[in-house]
Design a protein around this motif. Structure first.
Motif, PDB file in Angstrom:
ATOM      1  N   ARG A 248      96.064  24.414  66.166  1.00  0.00           N
ATOM      2  CA  ARG A 248      96.938  24.617  65.373  1.00  0.00           C
ATOM      3  C   ARG A 248      96.952  23.482  64.239  1.00  0.00           C
ATOM      4  N   LEU A 249      96.892  22.492  64.456  1.00  0.00           N
ATOM      5  CA  LEU A 249      96.837  21.196  63.536  1.00  0.00           C
ATOM      6  C   LEU A 249      95.779  21.434  62.560  1.00  0.00           C
ATOM      7  N   ARG A 250      94.761  21.917  62.966  1.00  0.00           N
ATOM      8  CA  ARG A 250      93.438  21.972  62.050  1.00  0.00           C
ATOM      9  C   ARG A 250      93.810  23.188  61.169  1.00  0.00           C
ATOM     10  N   GLN A 251      94.342  24.299  61.614  1.00  0.00           N
ATOM     11  CA  GLN A 251      94.562  25.481  60.747  1.00  0.00           C
ATOM     12  C   GLN A 251      95.660  25.108  59.871  1.00  0.00           C
ATOM     13  N   SER A 252      96.585  24.267  60.354  1.00  0.00           N
ATOM     14  CA  SER A 252      97.638  24.093  59.362  1.00  0.00           C
ATOM     15  C   SER A 252      97.081  23.174  58.252  1.00  0.00           C
ATOM     16  N   GLY A 253      96.145  22.226  58.511  1.00  0.00           N
ATOM     17  CA  GLY A 253      95.529  21.327  57.448  1.00  0.00           C
ATOM     18  C   GLY A 253      94.617  22.254  56.475  1.00  0.00           C
ATOM     19  N   ILE A 254      93.898  23.202  57.046  1.00  0.00           N
ATOM     20  CA  ILE A 254      93.242  23.914  56.181  1.00  0.00           C
ATOM     21  C   ILE A 254      94.072  25.007  55.310  1.00  0.00           C
ATOM     22  N   ASP A 255      95.182  25.233  55.994  1.00  0.00           N
ATOM     23  CA  ASP A 255      96.001  26.232  55.166  1.00  0.00           C
ATOM     24  C   ASP A 255      96.611  25.465  53.820  1.00  0.00           C
ATOM     25  N   GLU A 256      96.970  24.257  54.307  1.00  0.00           N
ATOM     26  CA  GLU A 256      97.580  23.383  53.336  1.00  0.00           C
ATOM     27  C   GLU A 256      96.568  23.191  52.130  1.00  0.00           C
ATOM     28  N   GLU A 257      95.261  22.846  52.329  1.00  0.00           N
ATOM     29  CA  GLU A 257      94.270  22.627  51.421  1.00  0.00           C
ATOM     30  C   GLU A 257      93.809  23.952  50.766  1.00  0.00           C
ATOM     31  N   LEU A 258      94.065  24.915  51.355  1.00  0.00           N
ATOM     32  CA  LEU A 258      93.616  26.221  50.646  1.00  0.00           C
ATOM     33  C   LEU A 258      94.848  26.760  49.596  1.00  0.00           C
ATOM     34  N   GLY A 264      96.307  25.049  42.305  1.00  0.00           N
ATOM     35  CA  GLY A 264      95.629  24.468  41.168  1.00  0.00           C
ATOM     36  C   GLY A 264      94.803  25.302  40.311  1.00  0.00           C
ATOM     37  N   PHE A 265      94.157  26.354  41.053  1.00  0.00           N
ATOM     38  CA  PHE A 265      93.590  27.421  40.234  1.00  0.00           C
ATOM     39  C   PHE A 265      94.450  28.362  39.367  1.00  0.00           C
TER      40      PHE A 265
END
Length: 278
Positions: A248-258, A264-265
């Motif tokens: 869950r934490l890993r997916q949350s970090g990935i989602d925030e980065e995405l 930005g794009f």
């Protein structure tokens, strides 16, 4: 350790089963002696002991931990049983863990014996207990002897049990004297009947203590096996929870980065609206 505990349970249960034929032989011998003494109007046990007579108690426990409530159960049962009996107590503990719990309960401890780690170690232990017990009984320090231990039952469960070893119960003697002899030739005690009777009683006490020790060891290993199984289950549940939290934490970090990349794009490709133009 689980495999060792499981194999130990089997060897101790087999040792108890192996006592059946020997106990039957001793029982038949005692029945003959009791039958002759009963016909003569004599029984080994006289009247009940009075309050002044002390009680010797033998409590089987464990030397090692990871056995759950094994020692607490047998100690609580022994304390409850002995509290209802009159007389001064003298307690022998089999195992350091049960010795510590008996000391915490305030019971007078007379000695400590190590728990055997195999079936071969039971016989020397029982011999030491009998020597120690007879030495104190010869001095007149106590007249009654009780033994307490855990007895295994189905699954990984066990029940605390107690037995009065001495003096022999009069009702038990009467019932034993009525045991049917397996052949048509009735037996006869040759020589000195009293010596034969004492020898058979000695063997009866040996069998009782041996069975108590073996059943206690089987219960101890069953309790240890159950404790390790519960520990394995708790570890699996904890690992599952930790893995779930990590994902869950890993997916949350990935989602925030995405989201940051997409934001930005979009900020770069969206044309800025100039003033005055429509």
């Amino acid at each position: 350790m689980k495999a060792l505990a499981a194999s130990s349970i089997g060897q101790y249960e087999k040792s108890v089963s192996a006592l059946t034929d020997y106990y039957r032989t001793v029982e038949l011998g005692l029945s003959v002696c009791f039958r002759e003494r009963e016909s003569a109007g004599l029984m080994i046990e006289g009247k009940e002991q009075n309050d002044a007579n002390a009680i010797g108690a033998i409590v089987f426990g464990s030397d090692q931990g990871l056995v759950g409530q094994f020692n607490d159960v047998v100690v609580d049962f022994a304390i409850k049983t002995l509290a209802a009996l009159p007389g001064k107590l003298q307690v022998w503990a089999i195992g350091e863990r049960v010795h510590a719990r008996l000391a915490d309960a305030g019971l007078p401890l007379m000695g400590l014996f190590a728990v055997p780690n195999s079936v071969k170690g039971i016989t020397p232990l029982v011999g030491q207990i009998q020597i120690e017990s007879e030495a104190h009984r010869a001095k007149g320090e106590y007249a009654r002897v009780y033994v307490f231990h855990n007895r295994p039952r189905s699954g990984a469960l066990y029940d605390p049990v107690g037995q009065r070893l001495l003096p022999l119960d009069a009702r038990w003697q009467q019932d034993l004297s009525k045991v049917h002899w397996p052949t048509e030739n009735l037996p006869e005690v040759m020589g000195r009947g009293a010596e034969t009777l004492h020898a058979l009683i000695h063997e009866y006490l040996f069998i009782s203590l041996f069975r108590a020790c073996a059943e206690s060891l089987a219960s101890e290993n069953a309790s240890r096996l159950a404790a390790m199984q519960r520990a394995d289950k708790n570890i699996d549940e904890l690992l599952e929870n930790l893995h779930g939290t990590f994902h869950r934490l890993r997916q949350s970090g990935i989602d925030e980065e995405l989201f940051d990349v997409i934001s930005g794009f979009e900020a770069l490709v969206t044309p800025r609206q100039q003033p005055g133009r429509r």
